[in-house]
Design an enzyme around this catalytic site. Sequence first.
Site, PDB file in Angstrom:
ATOM      1  N   ASP A   7      20.495  -6.918   5.070  1.00 22.94           N
ATOM      2  CA  ASP A   7      21.152  -6.642   6.357  1.00 22.94           C
ATOM      3  C   ASP A   7      21.359  -7.961   7.088  1.00 22.94           C
ATOM      4  O   ASP A   7      20.732  -8.976   6.764  1.00 22.94           O
ATOM      5  CB  ASP A   7      20.339  -5.676   7.231  1.00 22.94           C
ATOM      6  CG  ASP A   7      21.078  -5.305   8.528  1.00 22.94           C
ATOM      7  OD1 ASP A   7      22.303  -5.086   8.476  1.00 22.94           O
ATOM      8  OD2 ASP A   7      20.438  -5.268   9.592  1.00 22.94           O
ATOM      9  N   SER A   8      22.208  -7.911   8.118  1.00 23.00           N
ATOM     10  CA  SER A   8      22.410  -9.093   8.953  1.00 23.00           C
ATOM     11  C   SER A   8      21.141  -9.411   9.746  1.00 23.00           C
ATOM     12  O   SER A   8      20.986 -10.527  10.225  1.00 23.00           O
ATOM     13  CB  SER A   8      23.555  -8.839   9.929  1.00 23.00           C
ATOM     14  OG  SER A   8      23.194  -7.786  10.801  1.00 23.00           O
ATOM     15  N   CYS A  70      23.792  -2.362   5.592  1.00 26.34           N
ATOM     16  CA  CYS A  70      24.576  -2.924   6.692  1.00 26.34           C
ATOM     17  C   CYS A  70      25.987  -2.362   6.575  1.00 26.34           C
ATOM     18  O   CYS A  70      26.672  -2.616   5.576  1.00 26.34           O
ATOM     19  CB  CYS A  70      24.590  -4.446   6.558  1.00 26.34           C
ATOM     20  SG  CYS A  70      25.652  -5.271   7.751  1.00 26.34           S
ATOM     21  N   GLU A 162      18.399  -7.753  18.452  1.00 23.31           N
ATOM     22  CA  GLU A 162      17.946  -8.977  17.776  1.00 23.31           C
ATOM     23  C   GLU A 162      17.164  -9.880  18.744  1.00 23.31           C
ATOM     24  O   GLU A 162      16.262 -10.593  18.338  1.00 23.31           O
ATOM     25  CB  GLU A 162      19.137  -9.740  17.189  1.00 23.31           C
ATOM     26  CG  GLU A 162      19.779  -9.044  15.987  1.00 23.31           C
ATOM     27  CD  GLU A 162      18.896  -9.038  14.739  1.00 23.31           C
ATOM     28  OE1 GLU A 162      18.207 -10.041  14.493  1.00 23.31           O
ATOM     29  OE2 GLU A 162      18.891  -8.016  14.010  1.00 23.31           O
ATOM     30  N   CYS A 194      25.950   2.042  12.232  1.00 20.82           N
ATOM     31  CA  CYS A 194      25.367   0.694  12.155  1.00 20.82           C
ATOM     32  C   CYS A 194      23.872   0.923  11.983  1.00 20.82           C
ATOM     33  O   CYS A 194      23.284   1.736  12.711  1.00 20.82           O
ATOM     34  CB  CYS A 194      25.643  -0.090  13.436  1.00 20.82           C
ATOM     35  SG  CYS A 194      24.663  -1.599  13.590  1.00 20.82           S
ATOM     36  N   HIS A 196      21.398  -0.733  12.748  1.00 18.93           N
ATOM     37  CA  HIS A 196      20.556  -1.068  13.905  1.00 18.93           C
ATOM     38  C   HIS A 196      20.388   0.138  14.844  1.00 18.93           C
ATOM     39  O   HIS A 196      19.384   0.251  15.542  1.00 18.93           O
ATOM     40  CB  HIS A 196      21.172  -2.209  14.720  1.00 18.93           C
ATOM     41  CG  HIS A 196      20.949  -3.586  14.169  1.00 18.93           C
ATOM     42  ND1 HIS A 196      21.550  -4.038  13.026  1.00 18.93           N
ATOM     43  CD2 HIS A 196      20.194  -4.616  14.626  1.00 18.93           C
ATOM     44  CE1 HIS A 196      21.179  -5.299  12.799  1.00 18.93           C
ATOM     45  NE2 HIS A 196      20.352  -5.667  13.755  1.00 18.93           N
TER      46      HIS A 196
HETATM   47  N1  DGL Z   1      23.205  -3.509  10.943  1.00 16.51           N
HETATM   48  C1  DGL Z   1      24.533  -3.861  10.652  1.00 16.51           C
HETATM   49  C2  DGL Z   1      25.435  -2.683  10.448  1.00 16.51           C
HETATM   50  O1  DGL Z   1      24.988  -1.681   9.933  1.00 16.51           O
HETATM   51  C3  DGL Z   1      25.166  -5.073  11.240  1.00 16.51           C
HETATM   52  C4  DGL Z   1      25.121  -5.308  12.670  1.00 16.51           C
HETATM   53  C5  DGL Z   1      25.642  -6.666  13.052  1.00 16.51           C
HETATM   54  O2  DGL Z   1      25.127  -7.667  12.541  1.00 16.51           O
HETATM   55  O3  DGL Z   1      26.564  -6.721  13.876  1.00 16.51           O
HETATM   56  O4  DGL Z   1      26.600  -2.729  10.751  1.00 16.51           O
END
Ligand code: DGL
Length: 270
Positions: A7-8, A70, A162, A194, A196
């Site tokens: 993931d990011s 992600c 984050e 997402c 997150h």
């Molecule tokens: N968690 C990620 C997603 O599912 C990326 C969020 C990001 O880095 O902007 O899209």
Amino acid sequence: MAVGVFDSGLGGLTVHEALVKRLPEQAFVYYGDNANAPYGVRDADDIYKLTCQGVERLWEEGCDLVILACNTASAAALKRMQEMWLPENKRVLGVFVPLIEALTERQWGDNSPPREVAVKHVALFATPATVASRAFQRELAYRAIGVDVEAQPCGGVVDAIEAGDEILAEQIVRSHVEALLRRMPKPEAAILGCTHYPLLQNEFQAALGADVKVYSQANLVAESLADYLTRRPEFTGAGTVSKYLTTGSAAAVSKHATQFLKRSITFENA
Ligand code: DGL
């Protein structure tokens, strides 16, 4: 060897948790590119480059199979990686398809033509890059007809998570939900597109109201991976070493992960 989870940043931990629960014997190596998060405001080339770098690092850990936990990378980079970059003996899987199969009440790999489904009004919350890619709508159109999708690009939510700022993240979620409800007052279902966002699932549910069914990916992806590994056991690997890698500050990322997941998580430098 183990299975890689990319993931990011912290979001993929929501998927990782479900994977560990579903497959407790399996080793997983997590890679969070926290130094470069958020991906959701980057362009597709940038997301492709960073995602390939992360996946290559997971290969060094013996992960021949990597889950892109992600949506932004799944939407902006996965197809290109699979078509132009991935060697024969490696696999990269995204997180979109299991979710859409659940929403459209399909079994894994059902490739029959699109048909009418129960839900007609769907709210999609995702990063600006995922919304701009229209990847979700494209995948949905392969499987369902007559579904109206209203997408809300949720700028700022990933940044606040984050940074470890839960209160700000909750405020931003509420304002994005309000903005969407002004355009689609009565969605039947909402997609947290997402990884997150499930960290704020209660906030989304409260702002949407109890009648809206909120879909998130973790358990659906875990079921899909269990099924995949049954069919392709060569990707299970023999390794038993699980770890968490980050491109960011290991101390800060460990602290924020522990705060959001409510259990102690220790990252090391990638
Ligand atoms: N968690 C990620 C997603 O599912 C990326 C969020 C990001 O880095 O902007 O899209």
